[in-house]
Design a protein around this motif. Structure first.
Motif, PDB file in Angstrom:
ATOM      1  N   GLU A  69       5.711 -21.784 -27.901  1.00 44.07           N
ATOM      2  CA  GLU A  69       4.801 -22.783 -28.448  1.00 44.07           C
ATOM      3  C   GLU A  69       4.065 -23.522 -27.326  1.00 44.07           C
ATOM      4  O   GLU A  69       2.871 -23.808 -27.432  1.00 44.07           O
ATOM      5  N   ILE A  70       4.772 -23.830 -26.251  1.00 46.00           N
ATOM      6  CA  ILE A  70       4.149 -24.546 -25.139  1.00 46.00           C
ATOM      7  C   ILE A  70       3.134 -23.651 -24.433  1.00 46.00           C
ATOM      8  O   ILE A  70       2.065 -24.112 -24.021  1.00 46.00           O
ATOM      9  N   GLU A  71       3.427 -22.370 -24.314  1.00 45.09           N
ATOM     10  CA  GLU A  71       2.444 -21.467 -23.728  1.00 45.09           C
ATOM     11  C   GLU A  71       1.181 -21.414 -24.586  1.00 45.09           C
ATOM     12  O   GLU A  71       0.074 -21.333 -24.062  1.00 45.09           O
ATOM     13  N   ASP A  72       1.339 -21.492 -25.909  1.00 47.29           N
ATOM     14  CA  ASP A  72       0.166 -21.573 -26.791  1.00 47.29           C
ATOM     15  C   ASP A  72      -0.652 -22.831 -26.488  1.00 47.29           C
ATOM     16  O   ASP A  72      -1.879 -22.792 -26.456  1.00 47.29           O
ATOM     17  N   VAL A  73       0.053 -23.949 -26.279  1.00 45.95           N
ATOM     18  CA  VAL A  73      -0.625 -25.214 -25.960  1.00 45.95           C
ATOM     19  C   VAL A  73      -1.344 -25.110 -24.614  1.00 45.95           C
ATOM     20  O   VAL A  73      -2.481 -25.575 -24.476  1.00 45.95           O
ATOM     21  N   ILE A  74      -0.715 -24.475 -23.643  1.00 46.59           N
ATOM     22  CA  ILE A  74      -1.355 -24.296 -22.338  1.00 46.59           C
ATOM     23  C   ILE A  74      -2.624 -23.457 -22.491  1.00 46.59           C
ATOM     24  O   ILE A  74      -3.683 -23.803 -21.945  1.00 46.59           O
ATOM     25  N   GLN A  75      -2.528 -22.365 -23.237  1.00 49.33           N
ATOM     26  CA  GLN A  75      -3.705 -21.509 -23.441  1.00 49.33           C
ATOM     27  C   GLN A  75      -4.841 -22.278 -24.097  1.00 49.33           C
ATOM     28  O   GLN A  75      -6.008 -22.099 -23.748  1.00 49.33           O
ATOM     29  N   GLN A  76      -4.499 -23.143 -25.047  1.00 50.23           N
ATOM     30  CA  GLN A  76      -5.518 -23.884 -25.780  1.00 50.23           C
ATOM     31  C   GLN A  76      -6.130 -25.015 -24.961  1.00 50.23           C
ATOM     32  O   GLN A  76      -7.349 -25.169 -24.931  1.00 50.23           O
ATOM     33  N   TRP A  77      -5.285 -25.811 -24.314  1.00 49.54           N
ATOM     34  CA  TRP A  77      -5.759 -27.038 -23.673  1.00 49.54           C
ATOM     35  C   TRP A  77      -5.965 -26.924 -22.162  1.00 49.54           C
ATOM     36  O   TRP A  77      -6.635 -27.773 -21.568  1.00 49.54           O
ATOM     37  N   ARG A  78      -5.382 -25.924 -21.529  1.00 49.60           N
ATOM     38  CA  ARG A  78      -5.556 -25.708 -20.088  1.00 49.60           C
ATOM     39  C   ARG A  78      -5.855 -24.233 -19.832  1.00 49.60           C
ATOM     40  O   ARG A  78      -5.140 -23.549 -19.108  1.00 49.60           O
ATOM     41  N   PRO A  79      -6.935 -23.713 -20.439  1.00 46.53           N
ATOM     42  CA  PRO A  79      -7.216 -22.277 -20.321  1.00 46.53           C
ATOM     43  C   PRO A  79      -7.428 -21.815 -18.883  1.00 46.53           C
ATOM     44  O   PRO A  79      -7.080 -20.675 -18.550  1.00 46.53           O
ATOM     45  N   ASP A  80      -7.970 -22.676 -18.037  1.00 43.21           N
ATOM     46  CA  ASP A  80      -8.166 -22.289 -16.638  1.00 43.21           C
ATOM     47  C   ASP A  80      -6.836 -22.093 -15.928  1.00 43.21           C
ATOM     48  O   ASP A  80      -6.655 -21.138 -15.170  1.00 43.21           O
ATOM     49  N   VAL A  81      -5.890 -22.961 -16.197  1.00 46.61           N
ATOM     50  CA  VAL A  81      -4.546 -22.833 -15.602  1.00 46.61           C
ATOM     51  C   VAL A  81      -3.867 -21.591 -16.142  1.00 46.61           C
ATOM     52  O   VAL A  81      -3.238 -20.836 -15.403  1.00 46.61           O
ATOM     53  N   TRP A  82      -3.997 -21.366 -17.444  1.00 44.58           N
ATOM     54  CA  TRP A  82      -3.380 -20.189 -18.063  1.00 44.58           C
ATOM     55  C   TRP A  82      -3.959 -18.908 -17.478  1.00 44.58           C
ATOM     56  O   TRP A  82      -3.216 -17.986 -17.123  1.00 44.58           O
ATOM     57  N   ALA A  83      -5.278 -18.851 -17.340  1.00 45.07           N
ATOM     58  CA  ALA A  83      -5.927 -17.655 -16.799  1.00 45.07           C
ATOM     59  C   ALA A  83      -5.448 -17.392 -15.370  1.00 45.07           C
ATOM     60  O   ALA A  83      -5.139 -16.249 -15.020  1.00 45.07           O
ATOM     61  N   LYS A  84      -5.381 -18.422 -14.582  1.00 47.52           N
ATOM     62  CA  LYS A  84      -4.928 -18.268 -13.193  1.00 47.52           C
ATOM     63  C   LYS A  84      -3.482 -17.795 -13.143  1.00 47.52           C
ATOM     64  O   LYS A  84      -3.125 -16.920 -12.343  1.00 47.52           O
ATOM     65  N   ALA A  85      -2.645 -18.353 -13.995  1.00 49.29           N
ATOM     66  CA  ALA A  85      -1.219 -17.973 -14.010  1.00 49.29           C
ATOM     67  C   ALA A  85      -1.014 -16.543 -14.474  1.00 49.29           C
ATOM     68  O   ALA A  85      -0.168 -15.828 -13.948  1.00 49.29           O
ATOM     69  N   THR A  86      -1.780 -16.120 -15.460  1.00 46.87           N
ATOM     70  CA  THR A  86      -1.587 -14.775 -15.989  1.00 46.87           C
ATOM     71  C   THR A  86      -2.222 -13.707 -15.118  1.00 46.87           C
ATOM     72  O   THR A  86      -1.781 -12.561 -15.143  1.00 46.87           O
ATOM     73  N   GLU A  87      -3.226 -14.054 -14.331  1.00 45.93           N
ATOM     74  CA  GLU A  87      -3.818 -13.055 -13.437  1.00 45.93           C
ATOM     75  C   GLU A  87      -2.940 -12.792 -12.222  1.00 45.93           C
ATOM     76  O   GLU A  87      -3.008 -11.730 -11.641  1.00 45.93           O
TER      77      GLU A  87
END
Length: 124
Positions: free
Chosen positions: A104-122
């Motif tokens: 659920e928190i990863e969903d929140v990160i993707q929604q509200w901090r997409p730049d951080v999520w993109a950097k982390a997943t790349e």
């Protein structure tokens, strides 16, 4: 970076030992945490503030801190849920992170901090 590996990982206790998982999902705490996560995954001003609260707990260094003044911008029931979770965390003898709610928190990160999520997943 303070937490390893990547900003979507919960923090570690001093000395590098992982936080001990505990069950946040009990009674009033469980209901409050579930309501907060549901609100955080919505798209309102209150959702943004609740997301900030949850993400600050998860990893404030990479996801941003929580402005205590945001409590004035949420409904009283939401503020009480936040206070319940805060009191739970404050009562732990060591740092504790909501690992039980990782998805659920990863969903929140993707929604509200997409730049951080993109950097982390790349880099993962």
């Amino acid at each position: 970076m303070r937490h390893a590996p990547g900003p979507v990982r919960a923090g570690a206790r001093p000395g590098g030992a992982p936080a001990r998982p505990r069950d946040l999902r009990r009674g009033r705490r469980r209901k409050g945490a579930a309501r907060l996560l549901s609100i955080a995954r919505s798209d309102t001003g209150q959702s943004r503030r609740v997301a900030g609260f949850i993400l600050a707990w998860w990893n404030a260094v990479d996801l941003g801190g929580f402005d205590i003044a945001d409590l004035f911008a949420v409904d009283e029931a939401i503020a009480h849920d936040m206070a319940t979770v805060f009191a739970y965390v404050a009562g732990r003898p060591v740092a504790e992170y909501p690992e039980a709610y990782r998805t659920e928190i990863e969903d929140v990160i993707q929604q509200w901090r997409p730049d951080v999520w993109a950097k982390a997943t790349e880099t993962a």
